[in-house]
Every structure is written in C-alpha cells, then in structure tokens.
Scaffold this motif. Structure first.
Motif, PDB file in Angstrom:
ATOM      1  N   MET A  96       2.256   1.753  -3.434  1.00  0.00           N
ATOM      2  CA  MET A  96       1.413   2.258  -4.430  1.00  0.00           C
ATOM      3  C   MET A  96       0.908   3.444  -4.324  1.00  0.00           C
ATOM      4  SD  MET A  96      -1.264  -1.001  -4.723  1.00  0.00           S
ATOM      5  CE  MET A  96      -2.291  -0.321  -5.159  1.00  0.00           C
ATOM      6  N   LYS A  97       1.058   4.150  -3.087  1.00  0.00           N
ATOM      7  CA  LYS A  97       0.968   5.572  -2.675  1.00  0.00           C
ATOM      8  C   LYS A  97       1.907   6.359  -3.204  1.00  0.00           C
ATOM      9  CE  LYS A  97      -2.327   5.132   1.251  1.00  0.00           C
ATOM     10  NZ  LYS A  97      -2.520   5.029   2.648  1.00  0.00           N
ATOM     11  N   SER A 140       0.735  -1.148   0.043  1.00  0.00           N
ATOM     12  CA  SER A 140      -0.006   0.077  -0.004  1.00  0.00           C
ATOM     13  C   SER A 140       0.913   1.287   0.110  1.00  0.00           C
ATOM     14  CB  SER A 140      -0.834  -0.025   1.314  1.00  0.00           C
ATOM     15  OG  SER A 140      -1.735   1.420   1.417  1.00  0.00           O
ATOM     16  N   PHE A 144      -4.229   7.794 -12.207  1.00  0.00           N
ATOM     17  CA  PHE A 144      -3.656   6.759 -11.833  1.00  0.00           C
ATOM     18  C   PHE A 144      -4.315   5.822 -10.827  1.00  0.00           C
ATOM     19  CE2 PHE A 144      -0.976   3.891  -8.920  1.00  0.00           C
ATOM     20  CZ  PHE A 144      -0.167   2.939  -9.675  1.00  0.00           C
ATOM     21  N   ARG A 145      -4.954   4.668 -11.444  1.00  0.00           N
ATOM     22  CA  ARG A 145      -5.816   3.879 -10.780  1.00  0.00           C
ATOM     23  C   ARG A 145      -5.193   2.430 -10.209  1.00  0.00           C
ATOM     24  NH1 ARG A 145     -11.850   4.012 -13.150  1.00  0.00           N
ATOM     25  NH2 ARG A 145     -11.777   6.098 -13.274  1.00  0.00           N
ATOM     26  N   SER A 146      -5.518   2.345  -8.898  1.00  0.00           N
ATOM     27  CA  SER A 146      -4.790   0.900  -8.386  1.00  0.00           C
ATOM     28  C   SER A 146      -6.173  -0.016  -8.092  1.00  0.00           C
ATOM     29  CB  SER A 146      -4.068   1.005  -6.957  1.00  0.00           C
ATOM     30  OG  SER A 146      -4.786   2.004  -6.226  1.00  0.00           O
ATOM     31  N   SER A 147      -5.975  -1.301  -8.273  1.00  0.00           N
ATOM     32  CA  SER A 147      -6.882  -2.333  -7.786  1.00  0.00           C
ATOM     33  C   SER A 147      -6.261  -3.161  -6.988  1.00  0.00           C
ATOM     34  CB  SER A 147      -7.164  -2.874  -9.287  1.00  0.00           C
ATOM     35  OG  SER A 147      -6.211  -4.062  -9.695  1.00  0.00           O
ATOM     36  N   ILE A 166       1.944  -6.801  -5.794  1.00  0.00           N
ATOM     37  CA  ILE A 166       2.972  -6.263  -5.156  1.00  0.00           C
ATOM     38  C   ILE A 166       3.213  -6.828  -3.725  1.00  0.00           C
ATOM     39  CG2 ILE A 166       3.737  -3.958  -4.046  1.00  0.00           C
ATOM     40  CD1 ILE A 166       2.320  -2.620  -6.264  1.00  0.00           C
ATOM     41  N   ARG A 225       1.916   6.510  -6.900  1.00  0.00           N
ATOM     42  CA  ARG A 225       0.990   7.344  -7.392  1.00  0.00           C
ATOM     43  C   ARG A 225       1.436   8.920  -7.177  1.00  0.00           C
ATOM     44  NH1 ARG A 225      -4.009   6.079  -4.219  1.00  0.00           N
ATOM     45  NH2 ARG A 225      -4.359   4.797  -5.955  1.00  0.00           N
ATOM     46  N   ILE A 252      -3.478  -5.669  -8.187  1.00  0.00           N
ATOM     47  CA  ILE A 252      -2.177  -5.054  -8.085  1.00  0.00           C
ATOM     48  C   ILE A 252      -1.511  -4.908  -6.851  1.00  0.00           C
ATOM     49  CG2 ILE A 252      -0.995  -2.648  -8.424  1.00  0.00           C
ATOM     50  CD1 ILE A 252      -1.864  -4.220 -10.970  1.00  0.00           C
ATOM     51  N   LEU A 253      -2.331  -4.724  -5.681  1.00  0.00           N
ATOM     52  CA  LEU A 253      -2.101  -5.028  -4.392  1.00  0.00           C
ATOM     53  C   LEU A 253      -1.410  -6.405  -4.121  1.00  0.00           C
ATOM     54  CD1 LEU A 253      -1.920  -3.268  -1.573  1.00  0.00           C
ATOM     55  CD2 LEU A 253      -4.252  -4.414  -1.175  1.00  0.00           C
TER      56      LEU A 253
END
Length: 86
Positions: A33-34, A30, A52-55, A62, A37, A58-59
């Motif tokens: 990803m932040k 997380s 930018f979108r995350s799903s 990673i 972003r 993807i979490l």
C-alpha cells in the motif's frame, strides 16, 4: 470439508503458523500500500488531485491473498519443522 471443520481440525502449531504467516502478510500488504501510494503521488502531481486513502478493509483484502500464497508455499515445511522441534 467445510471451513469450520477444517479450523477445528488444526493443531495449535497449525494455528501458530497461520498467525505468523498472517502477521508477515500484513506487513507485506502495508509495504504494498505504501508503494502504491508513492506511485500514485508520483504520477499525480496536480495540486487538485485527490489524496490516496487506505482503509483497514483494503489492508485485509491485500493481506488475505498473500496469506493463502505463503501458506501454500511454506505452510507444510514450517509445520514439519515445528513438529520436529517441539
């Protein structure tokens, strides 16, 4: 050894350690990803740039390598620590 047999051969302490490490790795994923972003938003200052979108996929993608790395580094030590404690 197949993955299913390996999972069945683990003790409760091993499962607890993997769950603990996986929780930590979700947090690290997380944060990653932040950070990514923030980097994308900083470099794309155009008002027409796509967001930018995350799903959740993807979490997981990673978090799984983080889990493997941390389990390889700290898994044995945590297992021995918990076995000696309990």
């Amino acid at each position: 050894m197949k993955f299913g047999r390996w999972l069945n051969s683990l003790t409760f302490i091993d499962h607890a350690i993997i769950l603990l490490i996986f929780t930590i790795c979700f947090w690290l994923a997380s944060v990653t990803m932040k950070g990514f972003r923030t980097l994308v938003e900083k470099t794309n200052r155009s008002p027409y740039a796509q967001e930018f979108r995350s799903s959740p996929l993807i979490l997981f993608v990673i978090a799984i390598p983080y889990t493997i790395i941390l389990y390889r580094i700290f898994g044995i030590y945590l297992t021995e620590l918990l076995k000696s404690t309990f």
